[in-house]
Write an enzyme that holds these catalytic residues in place. Structure first.
Site, PDB file in Angstrom:
ATOM      1  N   HIS A 158       4.631   1.536  76.129  1.00  0.00           N
ATOM      2  CA  HIS A 158       3.895   1.445  74.877  1.00  0.00           C
ATOM      3  C   HIS A 158       2.418   1.387  75.226  1.00  0.00           C
ATOM      4  O   HIS A 158       2.005   0.733  76.196  1.00  0.00           O
ATOM      5  CB  HIS A 158       4.323   0.216  74.073  1.00  0.00           C
TER       6      HIS A 158
ATOM      7  N   ASP B 237      -0.330  -0.047  74.364  1.00  0.00           N
ATOM      8  CA  ASP B 237      -1.137  -1.247  74.576  1.00  0.00           C
ATOM      9  C   ASP B 237      -0.845  -1.914  75.916  1.00  0.00           C
ATOM     10  O   ASP B 237      -1.428  -2.959  76.230  1.00  0.00           O
ATOM     11  CB  ASP B 237      -0.957  -2.236  73.420  1.00  0.00           C
TER      12      ASP B 237
ATOM     13  N   ASP C 127       7.021  -7.088  76.721  1.00  0.00           N
ATOM     14  CA  ASP C 127       7.415  -7.520  75.387  1.00  0.00           C
ATOM     15  C   ASP C 127       8.938  -7.658  75.345  1.00  0.00           C
ATOM     16  O   ASP C 127       9.644  -6.894  75.996  1.00  0.00           O
ATOM     17  CB  ASP C 127       7.000  -6.481  74.367  1.00  0.00           C
TER      18      ASP C 127
END
EC number: 3.1.26.11
Length: 305
Positions: A62, A64, A210
């Site tokens: 991802h 970020d 995450d």
């Protein structure tokens, strides 16, 4: 062991907040963990030497968490780097980076060594005489790993009084520091425990971002010294956390408590929240030793003892 937070917010960079990136220092070696947009600027702001970063760990693809990587590699090249750079990340990281380098005709002057990860079980990905690094399989919307960094036990400390008592020559000091016993000229064996003291207790650091609330990681992080666990949302948005495969501060604290870690560091906050102290308040209802990540903050693990 020292941790510098370069960025600890979710999704997009803002004027005063940055996406995920952090530098872990272990025995004078630097490891970059994730590389969100603007990481190289944050490295400069925090006066971290680019040349000392030889290993980069990317948790997932991802943006970020890795959009800053191509810029950092390009800057390394412009600075005349010649040292190899090791990049650990999910399958696809090599293709993404090499495509950008090829289309921009920006091949670096140093070797890029990719170790692409596909295993859904924990695996050892780096080991030398100072540190061991293993993956922590996480549950997110795409394939994601956390990383467990473990210091190896260092040298013992000389007991100068005992060494002088037995008139041991300095040429044996290194052997004693490495844990060896000493045999005197008369054949008497002096045990190492009498000649030295234990060295600094090795520490461990687990990076978990995450992930949705996932108790299966607990055996991988049992009794680590410091755990960085994402806390994108507060419990009031628990359903949103579940929908987006993220965790709340309370859930992060539950993992920390069940894993019996020494310290929990919260991060990866949603930018919807103006006051991050609410994350600490929520987590401390479950687990006492809670610290808040903030951009530019440094955690000296020796000072936390």
């Amino acid at each position: 062991m020292k941790l510098t937070i370069l960025g600890c917010y979710a999704a997009t960079p803002r004027t005063f907040t940055n996406p995920t990136a952090q530098v872990l220092e272990i025995k004078n070696r630097l490891f970059l963990i994730d590389c969100g947009e603007g990481t190289q600027v944050q490295l400069r702001k925090n006066k971290i030497k680019f040349s000392k970063i030889n290993h980069i760990f990317i948790s997932h693809l991802h943006g970020d968490h890795f959009f800053g990587l191509i810029g950092l590699i390009s800057t390394f090249s412009l600075l005349g780097r010649t040292t190899k750079l090791h990049i650990y990340g999910p399958m696809g990281i090599k293709e993404i980076i090499l495509l950008q380098l090829r289309l921009s005709n920006s091949w670096p002057n140093f070797e890029l060594i990719f170790q692409e990860l596909t295993n859904k079980e924990s695996e050892l990905i780096l080991e030398d005489d100072k540190v061991k690094v293993q993956t922590i399989p996480l549950k997110h919307r795409i394939y994601t790993n956390g990383f467990l960094f473990e210091e190896k036990e260092g040298d013992r400390k000389l007991n100068i009084e005992a060494v002088n008592k037995y008139q041991i020559d300095t040429c044996y000091y290194l052997k004693i520091k490495k844990g060896g016993d000493i045999t005197l000229d008369n054949g008497t064996v002096i045990k190492n425990e009498e000649l030295s003291f234990p060295g600094i207790q090795p520490k461990s650091y687990a990076f978990c971002s995450d992930t949705i609330f996932n108790e299966t990681i607990i055996p991988n992080i049992k009794k680590v010294f410091a755990l960085y666990h994402e806390s994108t949302f507060l419990q009031t948005e628990a359903e949103l956390a579940k929908k987006t495969f993220h965790s709340t501060a309370s859930e992060a604290a539950t993992i920390a408590a069940k894993a019996q870690v020494s310290y929990l560091i919260l991060g990866h906050y949603s930018t919807r929240y103006e006051n991050i102290s609410l994350f600490k308040e929520e987590a401390q209802r479950v687990f006492e030793n809670v610290l808040l990540a903030e951009d530019g903050k440094v955690f000296d693990f020796d000072a936390l003892q």
